[in-house]
Design a protein around this motif. Structure first.
Motif, PDB file in Angstrom:
ATOM      1  N   PHE A   1       0.780  -1.544  -0.373  1.00 48.25           N
ATOM      2  CA  PHE A   1      -0.322  -0.083   0.022  1.00 48.25           C
ATOM      3  C   PHE A   1       0.950   1.122   0.134  1.00 48.25           C
ATOM      4  CE2 PHE A   1      -1.600   3.206   2.369  1.00 48.25           C
ATOM      5  CZ  PHE A   1      -3.463   3.250   1.770  1.00 48.25           C
ATOM      6  N   GLN A   2       2.416   1.766   1.074  1.00 50.59           N
ATOM      7  CA  GLN A   2       2.084   2.613   1.263  1.00 50.59           C
ATOM      8  C   GLN A   2       3.288   2.831  -0.534  1.00 50.59           C
ATOM      9  OE1 GLN A   2       2.531   4.757   3.155  1.00 50.59           O
ATOM     10  NE2 GLN A   2       1.463   3.991   5.099  1.00 50.59           N
ATOM     11  N   GLN A   3       3.752   1.217  -1.180  1.00 45.55           N
ATOM     12  CA  GLN A   3       5.210   1.929  -1.816  1.00 45.55           C
ATOM     13  C   GLN A   3       3.400   2.100  -3.146  1.00 45.55           C
ATOM     14  OE1 GLN A   3       8.472   1.033  -2.664  1.00 45.55           O
ATOM     15  NE2 GLN A   3       7.250   2.245  -4.419  1.00 45.55           N
ATOM     16  N   ALA A   4       3.041   1.771  -2.890  1.00 44.81           N
ATOM     17  CA  ALA A   4       1.392   2.417  -4.462  1.00 44.81           C
ATOM     18  C   ALA A   4       1.384   3.896  -4.100  1.00 44.81           C
ATOM     19  CB  ALA A   4       0.375   1.884  -3.826  1.00 44.81           C
ATOM     20  N   MET A   5       1.392   4.253  -2.876  1.00 46.47           N
ATOM     21  CA  MET A   5       0.994   5.597  -2.278  1.00 46.47           C
ATOM     22  C   MET A   5       1.738   6.241  -2.472  1.00 46.47           C
ATOM     23  SD  MET A   5      -2.147   5.893  -1.215  1.00 46.47           S
ATOM     24  CE  MET A   5      -2.417   4.076  -2.801  1.00 46.47           C
ATOM     25  N   ASP A   6       3.314   6.596  -2.407  1.00 45.05           N
ATOM     26  CA  ASP A   6       5.251   6.703  -3.046  1.00 45.05           C
ATOM     27  C   ASP A   6       4.508   6.105  -4.519  1.00 45.05           C
ATOM     28  OD1 ASP A   6       5.022   6.825  -0.384  1.00 45.05           O
ATOM     29  OD2 ASP A   6       6.586   4.963  -0.558  1.00 45.05           O
ATOM     30  N   ASP A   7       3.792   5.845  -5.481  1.00 45.44           N
ATOM     31  CA  ASP A   7       3.979   5.481  -6.406  1.00 45.44           C
ATOM     32  C   ASP A   7       3.096   7.004  -7.609  1.00 45.44           C
ATOM     33  OD1 ASP A   7       6.092   4.205  -6.626  1.00 45.44           O
ATOM     34  OD2 ASP A   7       4.823   1.945  -7.121  1.00 45.44           O
ATOM     35  N   LEU A   8       2.346   6.827  -6.384  1.00 46.57           N
ATOM     36  CA  LEU A   8       1.356   8.030  -6.919  1.00 46.57           C
ATOM     37  C   LEU A   8       1.153   9.379  -6.149  1.00 46.57           C
ATOM     38  CD1 LEU A   8      -2.296   5.970  -6.411  1.00 46.57           C
ATOM     39  CD2 LEU A   8      -0.878   6.501  -8.513  1.00 46.57           C
ATOM     40  N   GLY A   9       2.698   9.389  -5.297  1.00 47.63           N
ATOM     41  CA  GLY A   9       2.263  10.889  -5.190  1.00 47.63           C
ATOM     42  C   GLY A   9       1.662  11.223  -4.127  1.00 47.63           C
ATOM     43  N   VAL A  10       0.408  10.475  -3.560  1.00 47.74           N
ATOM     44  CA  VAL A  10      -0.056  10.961  -2.125  1.00 47.74           C
ATOM     45  C   VAL A  10       0.130  10.364  -1.491  1.00 47.74           C
ATOM     46  CG1 VAL A  10      -1.693  11.109  -4.012  1.00 47.74           C
ATOM     47  CG2 VAL A  10      -1.688   8.856  -3.105  1.00 47.74           C
TER      48      VAL A  10
END
Length: 568
Positions: A447-456
């Motif tokens: 989850f945290q990696q996905a949010m980092d990738d989205l920049g949120v």
């Protein structure tokens, strides 16, 4: 509105006028700021008035309208805009995002309120004869898109609100069984049972705004299911109206009658018919009920303790443990403390520090006990030893009492967060004990990696909510700081990451929320293509015209959007 039938507000959870408030929780604003960078104290835009919505006109034909009037009486055939909009969606985050934007989807053409099983039989036959779509509706609390009609549905759409069927009909005191109508809300049902000295013991988070029929249709689980069982254990028999016939299953303790028809109905989400009543296990109200709070140095220590409690002689009512972030969330929701409780908290923290605990990594646990005073005392002793063996610390009844008082308030926070540009939702799964710690760490990381990738900015936390002999349910909550026009796409990314993580690490698509349209894309991974084939053939055989809540459980679209209205 129909007198005696509760209805949620059109734009959010629960009763109009009730809302989550941060003003009496001094630590909460700082917690949210730390986790996702949002200032919850800033002013927010008011909810737009209902009159601002562009509600599509009802497509109900005059002929079918007249038939429903004849069957039910005109009073119980509702076509006004607000009633139809309330019944258009459940209360998932995607539902709330859309309705706030005025994206109403395929609004039902009529809402029917039957008062007898005979009326349910007649209205269902009339609807199927007209090739209409029929969607059963309980409390409207569903969060997996089980209540909405498919996009672009050209047929007439009928929502059947079961709220008038709300009575405890009979209690078999010798057998510990009660016959109860399916439209009863949790509190009303318990009031009726309690008045005669009984309880069903089923308390999901949605208890105040969900019904017996809805629990059965989604395979619900409650906070006390460690003792009382899930609804699949509690429901022993039922009556379900199908097109042209009625299924009647007697309340038997067990049977060997071929593939279980009862099991086919459990979790069927309206795809097989409309559940009108059920026979359920009930129990005498226990002499003592007590929630004790504990802390563990880590979440993994708490998981091990719960596993050992299940394997012990302590048949607890509830065993719940929260990971470090959820523990901080719980503590941030505490009200301003008095001097005595503040001193107590500081004393507990000093003990933790003396033990070498990292206060940022501690895990809070609530364990519930019920029964006679001697039995509760015995179980508390067993649990206390297990807690100690796993490095835990008991802190008494105070936090548990507060949790018990506020346990049904949690869903209100989603509206509060959406008002402030935060998307908040939940996903839950079960795994064998061998994979419980692993799936927790994987979901957090992905989850945290996905949010980092989205920049949120985003945060996810978890608690173990239900325990079994071979494994447990873990319940994940996530929040994302995104108030852009693309927030639904951001939500999709988070939901997909979490659900796929479940599949990759020995989990199931859902433990108790059901499938709907949100979880069906992962169904083949969960039960195998052959399992989906069996379900599809069942639905096609019972409902060849795809009139009964089509598109739920099995469909060919993406989460929240099915693509084939004739698909089972």
């Amino acid at each position: 509105m129909i007198e005696g039938v509760k209805q949620q507000k059109w734009w959010g959870w629960g009763e109009d006028g009730l809302a989550y408030r941060y003003e009496d929780k001094p630590k909460f604003p700082a917690f949210v700021q730390k986790m996702v960078g949002i200032d919850v104290t800033r002013p927010v835009k008011p909810i737009p008035p209902f009159s601002s919505l562009d509600v599509p006109a009802s497509q109900l034909s005059d002929d079918l309208h007249a038939k429903f009037d004849e069957i039910l009486g005109a009073k119980y055939v509702q076509t006004d805009d607000e009633t139809r909009v309330v019944h258009a969606y459940g209360k998932g985050v995607r539902d709330l995002i859309r309705i706030r934007k005025g994206d109403l989807g395929r609004v039902p053409d009529v809402v029917l309120y039957p008062g007898t099983q005979d009326e349910v039989e007649k209205l269902l036959d009339a609807a199927v004869a007209a090739d209409a779509v029929v969607i059963p509706f309980g409390g409207g609390s569903n969060i997996v898109a089980s209540l909405e009609a498919e996009p672009g549905e050209s047929r007439q759409v009928i929502s059947v609100n079961m709220g008038r069927l709300s009575k405890v009909l009979e209690i078999d005191e010798t057998s510990g069984l009660a016959h109860i109508q399916a439209g009863v809300f949790g509190p009303d049902m318990e009031d009726q049972l309690n008045a005669r000295g009984w309880t069903m013991g089923h308390h999901p988070d949605s208890f105040v705004w969900s019904t017996l029929g809805g629990w059965i249709a989604t395979r619900s689980s409650g906070m006390q299911s460690d003792k009382y069982g899930d609804i699949s254990d509690i429901c022993r028999g039922l009556t379900m109206v199908m097109p042209g016939q009625v299924l009647s299953l007697r309340p038997l303790p067990s049977s060997s009658s071929g593939p279980s028809v009862r099991e086919m109905v459990l979790g069927s989400e309206g795809r097989l018919g409309i559940i009108t009543s059920a026979w359920v296990n009930v129990h005498r109200i226990p002499e003592v009920r007590e929630l004790q709070a504990y802390f563990f140095p880590t979440y993994e220590d708490g998981l091990k303790a719960c596993e050992q409690i299940v394997a012990s002689d302590a048949a607890v009512m509830m065993a719940r443990v929260s990971d470090p972030i959820e523990t901080q969330y719980i503590m941030a929701n505490g009200k301003k403390s008095g001097r005595v409780s503040s001193l107590a908290n500081k004393a507990i923290q000093r003990i933790m520090l003396q033990k070498g605990w990292d206060l940022e990594n501690i895990a809070m646990s609530f364990i519930g006990f019920e029964g006679s005073a001697n039995h509760v005392r015995y179980e508390k002793g067993l649990v206390g030893k297990i807690v100690k063996e796993n490095g835990g610390l008991g802190v008494g009844k105070g936090p548990g009492t507060l949790y018990d008082q506020k346990k049904y308030d949690t869903p209100y926070i989603r509206d509060f967060m959406l008002d402030r540009g935060l998307i908040c939702d939940v996903s839950e799964t079960t795994t064998p004990w061998a994979h419980a710690a692993e799936i927790h760490s994987v979901i957090i990381e992905r989850f945290q990696q996905a949010m980092d990738d989205l920049g949120v900015r985003g945060v996810v936390f978890c608690h173990l909510s239900h325990s079994y002999h071979s494994g447990a349910c873990q319940y994940f909550t996530f929040a994302i700081a995104d108030d852009s026009d693309h927030q639904e796409e951001t939500y999709d990314v988070a939901k997909r990451v979490i659900q796929q993580g479940f599949m990759d690490f020995h989990g199931t698509v859902s433990h108790h929320h059901g499938v709907g349209e949100e979880h069906s894309p992962w169904l083949e991974q969960d039960i195998s293509p052959a399992g989906v084939f069996i379900q599809r053939k069942l639905f096609e055989g019972v409902d060849p015209g795809s009139n009964l809540n089509p598109g739920k459980i099995i469909h060919d679209g993406r989460p929240g959007i099915s693509s084939n209205s004739k698909d089972a």
